[in-house]
Write a protein that holds these residues in place. Structure first.
Motif, PDB file in Angstrom:
ATOM      1  N   ASN A 224       0.824  -1.213   0.000  1.00 26.61           N
ATOM      2  CA  ASN A 224       0.000   0.000   0.000  1.00 26.61           C
ATOM      3  C   ASN A 224       0.862   1.270   0.000  1.00 26.61           C
ATOM      4  OD1 ASN A 224       0.849  -0.471   2.674  1.00 26.61           O
ATOM      5  ND2 ASN A 224      -0.913   0.620   3.520  1.00 26.61           N
ATOM      6  N   MET A 225       2.124   1.166   0.488  1.00 23.87           N
ATOM      7  CA  MET A 225       3.032   2.307   0.417  1.00 23.87           C
ATOM      8  C   MET A 225       3.494   2.534  -1.027  1.00 23.87           C
ATOM      9  SD  MET A 225       3.214   3.625   3.434  1.00 23.87           S
ATOM     10  CE  MET A 225       1.457   3.244   3.429  1.00 23.87           C
ATOM     11  N   ASP A 226       3.755   1.439  -1.744  1.00 27.69           N
ATOM     12  CA  ASP A 226       4.073   1.566  -3.171  1.00 27.69           C
ATOM     13  C   ASP A 226       2.922   2.234  -3.915  1.00 27.69           C
ATOM     14  OD1 ASP A 226       6.603   0.444  -3.048  1.00 27.69           O
ATOM     15  OD2 ASP A 226       5.900  -1.583  -3.488  1.00 27.69           O
ATOM     16  N   ARG A 227       1.709   1.814  -3.587  1.00 23.96           N
ATOM     17  CA  ARG A 227       0.534   2.391  -4.230  1.00 23.96           C
ATOM     18  C   ARG A 227       0.405   3.875  -3.891  1.00 23.96           C
ATOM     19  NH1 ARG A 227      -1.942   2.055  -8.536  1.00 23.96           N
ATOM     20  NH2 ARG A 227      -1.698  -0.224  -8.313  1.00 23.96           N
ATOM     21  N   TYR A 228       0.711   4.237  -2.665  1.00 21.90           N
ATOM     22  CA  TYR A 228       0.631   5.642  -2.254  1.00 21.90           C
ATOM     23  C   TYR A 228       1.629   6.494  -3.050  1.00 21.90           C
ATOM     24  CZ  TYR A 228       0.561   9.721   0.885  1.00 21.90           C
ATOM     25  OH  TYR A 228       0.441  10.990   1.401  1.00 21.90           O
ATOM     26  N   ILE A 229       2.854   5.976  -3.236  1.00 20.84           N
ATOM     27  CA  ILE A 229       3.857   6.702  -4.022  1.00 20.84           C
ATOM     28  C   ILE A 229       3.353   6.917  -5.450  1.00 20.84           C
ATOM     29  CG2 ILE A 229       6.164   6.550  -5.030  1.00 20.84           C
ATOM     30  CD1 ILE A 229       7.050   5.049  -2.505  1.00 20.84           C
ATOM     31  N   VAL A 230       2.822   5.855  -6.051  1.00 24.54           N
ATOM     32  CA  VAL A 230       2.335   5.962  -7.429  1.00 24.54           C
ATOM     33  C   VAL A 230       1.142   6.906  -7.509  1.00 24.54           C
ATOM     34  CG1 VAL A 230       1.299   4.673  -9.339  1.00 24.54           C
ATOM     35  CG2 VAL A 230       3.226   3.698  -8.076  1.00 24.54           C
ATOM     36  N   ASP A 231       0.278   6.880  -6.492  1.00 24.30           N
ATOM     37  CA  ASP A 231      -0.868   7.797  -6.477  1.00 24.30           C
ATOM     38  C   ASP A 231      -0.405   9.252  -6.431  1.00 24.30           C
ATOM     39  OD1 ASP A 231      -2.669   5.738  -6.615  1.00 24.30           O
ATOM     40  OD2 ASP A 231      -3.133   5.721  -4.467  1.00 24.30           O
ATOM     41  N   ASP A 276      12.733   0.035  10.190  1.00 20.82           N
ATOM     42  CA  ASP A 276      13.086  -0.833   9.066  1.00 20.82           C
ATOM     43  C   ASP A 276      11.913  -1.009   8.112  1.00 20.82           C
ATOM     44  OD1 ASP A 276      11.434  -2.387  10.598  1.00 20.82           O
ATOM     45  OD2 ASP A 276      12.811  -4.094  10.756  1.00 20.82           O
ATOM     46  N   TYR A 277      10.968  -0.076   8.157  1.00 22.36           N
ATOM     47  CA  TYR A 277       9.824  -0.093   7.251  1.00 22.36           C
ATOM     48  C   TYR A 277       9.407   1.353   6.989  1.00 22.36           C
ATOM     49  CZ  TYR A 277       7.359   0.728  11.643  1.00 22.36           C
ATOM     50  OH  TYR A 277       6.959   1.250  12.849  1.00 22.36           O
ATOM     51  N   VAL A 278       8.766   1.569   5.854  1.00 22.03           N
ATOM     52  CA  VAL A 278       8.359   2.905   5.433  1.00 22.03           C
ATOM     53  C   VAL A 278       6.924   3.176   5.845  1.00 22.03           C
ATOM     54  CG1 VAL A 278       7.857   4.337   3.397  1.00 22.03           C
ATOM     55  CG2 VAL A 278       9.984   3.028   3.512  1.00 22.03           C
ATOM     56  N   THR A 279       6.675   4.367   6.365  1.00 22.71           N
ATOM     57  CA  THR A 279       5.333   4.796   6.740  1.00 22.71           C
ATOM     58  C   THR A 279       4.879   5.926   5.812  1.00 22.71           C
ATOM     59  OG1 THR A 279       6.051   6.544   8.263  1.00 22.71           O
ATOM     60  CG2 THR A 279       5.926   4.286   9.144  1.00 22.71           C
ATOM     61  N   PRO A 280       3.574   6.246   5.824  1.00 19.35           N
ATOM     62  CA  PRO A 280       3.114   7.390   5.013  1.00 19.35           C
ATOM     63  C   PRO A 280       3.826   8.690   5.376  1.00 19.35           C
ATOM     64  CG  PRO A 280       1.247   6.062   5.712  1.00 19.35           C
ATOM     65  CD  PRO A 280       2.438   5.515   6.434  1.00 19.35           C
ATOM     66  N   ASP A 281       4.196   8.854   6.658  1.00 14.62           N
ATOM     67  CA  ASP A 281       4.901  10.065   7.077  1.00 14.62           C
ATOM     68  C   ASP A 281       6.273  10.171   6.416  1.00 14.62           C
ATOM     69  OD1 ASP A 281       2.807  10.876   8.666  1.00 14.62           O
ATOM     70  OD2 ASP A 281       3.625   9.999  10.508  1.00 14.62           O
ATOM     71  N   ASP A 282       6.942   9.034   6.219  1.00 15.50           N
ATOM     72  CA  ASP A 282       8.234   9.053   5.525  1.00 15.50           C
ATOM     73  C   ASP A 282       8.054   9.544   4.092  1.00 15.50           C
ATOM     74  OD1 ASP A 282       9.819   7.958   7.669  1.00 15.50           O
ATOM     75  OD2 ASP A 282       8.968   5.994   7.206  1.00 15.50           O
ATOM     76  N   ARG A 318      -4.697  15.889  -0.346  1.00 18.21           N
ATOM     77  CA  ARG A 318      -5.960  15.311  -0.832  1.00 18.21           C
ATOM     78  C   ARG A 318      -5.806  13.846  -1.227  1.00 18.21           C
ATOM     79  NH1 ARG A 318      -9.060  20.029  -4.297  1.00 18.21           N
ATOM     80  NH2 ARG A 318      -8.239  21.813  -3.135  1.00 18.21           N
ATOM     81  N   ILE A 319      -4.585  13.326  -1.212  1.00 12.43           N
ATOM     82  CA  ILE A 319      -4.348  11.954  -1.663  1.00 12.43           C
ATOM     83  C   ILE A 319      -4.330  11.038  -0.451  1.00 12.43           C
ATOM     84  CG2 ILE A 319      -2.775  10.453  -2.939  1.00 12.43           C
ATOM     85  CD1 ILE A 319      -1.730  13.096  -4.256  1.00 12.43           C
ATOM     86  N   ALA A 320      -5.247  10.097  -0.422  1.00  4.61           N
ATOM     87  CA  ALA A 320      -5.383   9.200   0.714  1.00  4.61           C
ATOM     88  C   ALA A 320      -4.488   7.981   0.545  1.00  4.61           C
ATOM     89  CB  ALA A 320      -6.833   8.749   0.861  1.00  4.61           C
ATOM     90  N   VAL A 321      -4.111   7.404   1.678  1.00  4.88           N
ATOM     91  CA  VAL A 321      -3.328   6.155   1.670  1.00  4.88           C
ATOM     92  C   VAL A 321      -4.286   5.003   1.481  1.00  4.88           C
ATOM     93  CG1 VAL A 321      -1.730   4.700   2.943  1.00  4.88           C
ATOM     94  CG2 VAL A 321      -1.643   7.183   3.218  1.00  4.88           C
ATOM     95  N   ALA A 322      -3.972   4.131   0.553  1.00  4.64           N
ATOM     96  CA  ALA A 322      -4.867   2.997   0.254  1.00  4.64           C
ATOM     97  C   ALA A 322      -4.925   2.047   1.442  1.00  4.64           C
ATOM     98  CB  ALA A 322      -4.363   2.269  -0.972  1.00  4.64           C
TER      99      ALA A 322
END
Length: 322
Positions: A224-231, A276-282, A318-322
């Motif tokens: 879902n983080m990959d998807r957030y980046i692409v979004d 050792d993991y990525v969050t939306p804040d990162d 305006r872009i939400a995290v999936a």
């Protein structure tokens, strides 16, 4: 000392020399960890040069400064084949230019002609320099900090958008607070009083950076983080999906390099903050610096005085995290 402790110590030392610009120092460290280059924009006197010098003085590295001027030639940066004669025999040898360092300050990069800018950006992208028939590799530890002044644009050569894309991040540097400026006065006064004596602390070895990069490669990124980046990237290409008023603000959105830049920087940001993991804040922490030079505001947006940063500040929340 672990790689994380070494890099955190490096960041702390640079912050002691660059007061009130913690955000800028962190961006330099992130670019170093992500093996990228930084374009820094700000008014004169805001410690752009001091920042890269402080980083170089605390890290085991060779520092080069290139002052860009309208009469500069590509060979002044890359080096050239020089003719040497010994004992009656002559031969051509390659004389490396200032680009063959570890940390390179390209000061006022927009004051040099297009050929010179292209020579620098090609070296940044390929990590090699070709002169004649020979190709020369740049050092494994290599980072360019290019600066440009947002005022006094007469007689300058703005970087084309396609070349701006070569920079991992575009960082804006602004004025410090009043309290921080008092500390700056005292810091510089103390340096003058003590003759600018260099720190006795041992420099951080280059190997710490290479070890850190290996650990960052192991930082996990959820689907879902990959998807957030692409979004985020897709939103710059189709802003109308997130508001009719946003549709007319962007002419050209970010390229796939934008996705890769956010991914690299977000993983480095997570690692630097001991995760050792990525969050939306990162991701949001680095998104603005990774995207502001990769979108082209429309004529209507520019006419309204809006910058790329202004547009991103309206778009990204305006872009939400999936």
């Amino acid at each position: 000392m672990s790689a994380l402790q070494s890099i955190q110590q490096l960041q702390s030392r640079v912050n002691q020399s660059i007061i009130g610009q913690e955000h800028i120092v962190e961006r330099l460290v992130l670019a170093l960890l992500a093996n990228g280059n930084v374009l820094m924009e700000g008014l004169p006197g805001l410690a752009k040069t001091r920042a890269i010098k402080a980083l170089a003085s605390n890290l085991e590295s060779d520092f080069s400064r290139i002052q860009f001027t309208p009469d500069l030639l590509p060979a002044d940066i890359t080096g050239s084949d020089m003719y040497f004669e010994e004992s009656g025999h002559g031969s051509f040898r390659f004389q490396p230019g200032p680009i063959f360092g570890n940390l390179i300050l390209a000061d006022e990069v927009n004051r040099a002609p297009a050929k010179v800018q292209a020579a620098l950006l090609e070296a940044m992208e390929e990590r090699t320099v070709t002169v004649g028939d020979n190709t020369h590799n740049l050092p494994d530890l290599f980072m360019v900090l290019a600066t440009q002044n947002p005022v006094e644009q007469e007689g300058t050569y703005p970087l084309p958008e396609a070349q701006m894309d070569r920079f991992l991040m575009h960082v804006n540097i602004s004025y410090t607070s009043e309290d921080d400026e008092i500390q700056i006065i005292r810091l510089v006064r103390g340096e003058k009083t003590h003759g600018g004596t260099p720190s006795e602390d041992k420099q951080i070895p280059q190997q710490s950076v290479f070890d850190a990069r290996q650990e960052i490669d192991a930082v996990s990124v959820a689907e879902n983080m990959d998807r957030y980046i692409v979004d985020l990237i897709t939103a710059t290409r189709h802003p109308d999906r997130y508001g009719e008023e946003l549709g007319s603000l962007i002419d050209v959105g970010a390229s796939p390099r934008g996705s890769l830049a956010i991914d690299k920087c977000a993983r480095a940001h997570a690692w630097l903050h001991e995760r050792d993991y990525v969050t939306p804040d990162d991701i949001t922490a680095v998104a603005y610096d990774c995207l502001r030079h990769r979108i082209m505001p429309s004529y209507e947006a520019q006419a309204d005085g809006m910058t790329a940063t202004d547009i991103l500040q309206q778009l990204i929340p305006r872009i939400a995290v999936a």
